[in-house]
Scaffold this motif. Structure first.
Motif, short mmCIF file in Angstrom:
data_model
loop_
_atom_site.label_atom_id
_atom_site.label_comp_id
_atom_site.label_asym_id
_atom_site.label_seq_id
_atom_site.Cartn_x
_atom_site.Cartn_y
_atom_site.Cartn_z
N THR A 93 0.84 -1.20 0.00
CA THR A 93 0.00 0.00 0.00
C THR A 93 0.87 1.25 0.00
N LYS A 145 2.45 1.69 -3.39
CA LYS A 145 1.47 2.19 -4.36
C LYS A 145 1.23 3.68 -4.16
N GLU A 204 4.15 5.56 -5.49
CA GLU A 204 4.12 5.50 -6.96
C GLU A 204 3.14 6.52 -7.51
N ARG A 205 1.95 6.61 -6.92
CA ARG A 205 0.94 7.54 -7.40
C ARG A 205 1.36 8.99 -7.13
#
Length: 142
Positions: free
Chosen positions: A11, A14, A17-18
């Motif tokens: 999580t 992610k 990354e976003r």
């Protein structure tokens, strides 16, 4: 316990990354606007920076806010909320990017597309078109 740590790590990865995707899109948009300040509008820069590749409307909104905080016009100024509501920003970016006969990277094609979007989605004609008209005039004068 190990599964939870693995899930938390995924999580966090992610999210990072976003956040990088949002910041990268903003950085590219700002660089484009800095190179062509008198020729391009913020929407053109967002399109050139591949805003359509973001994953959510929230990410698009974050990039738009960063662009505006940097001192540029908001990319959806004049066409949102009346023509393209915030909930439609990412689908609209994808639409103008891939539709034939629309060049979202310069000129006023995206403004015509915004009006078509409003009509195709059954949104009422905004009662105050002053921002849209001003945007059209600024686009035509560039």
């Amino acid at each position: 316990m190990q599964v939870r740590r693995t899930l938390e790590t995924l999580t966090d990865t992610k999210k990072e990354e976003r956040a990088k995707a949002v910041n990268g899109c903003f950085e590219r948009s700002a660089a484009i606007l800095k190179q062509h300040p008198s020729v391009l509008l913020s929407f053109h820069a967002l399109s050139r920076a591949e805003g359509h590749r973001l994953e959510s409307n929230q990410e698009v909104a974050e990039v738009c806010d960063l662009i505006q905080e940097a001192g540029y016009d908001h990319p959806f100024e004049g066409i949102s909320p009346g023509y393209v509501p915030e909930k439609d920003w990412l689908p609209f970016l994808k639409y103008v990017r891939h539709a034939p006969n629309i060049n979202p990277e310069e000129g006023k094609d995206y403004l015509d597309a915004a009006d078509r979007w409003r009509q195709d989605h059954g949104y009422p004609l905004p009662t105050d078109d002053a921002d849209f008209v001003s945007l059209v005039e600024r686009t035509l004068l560039r």
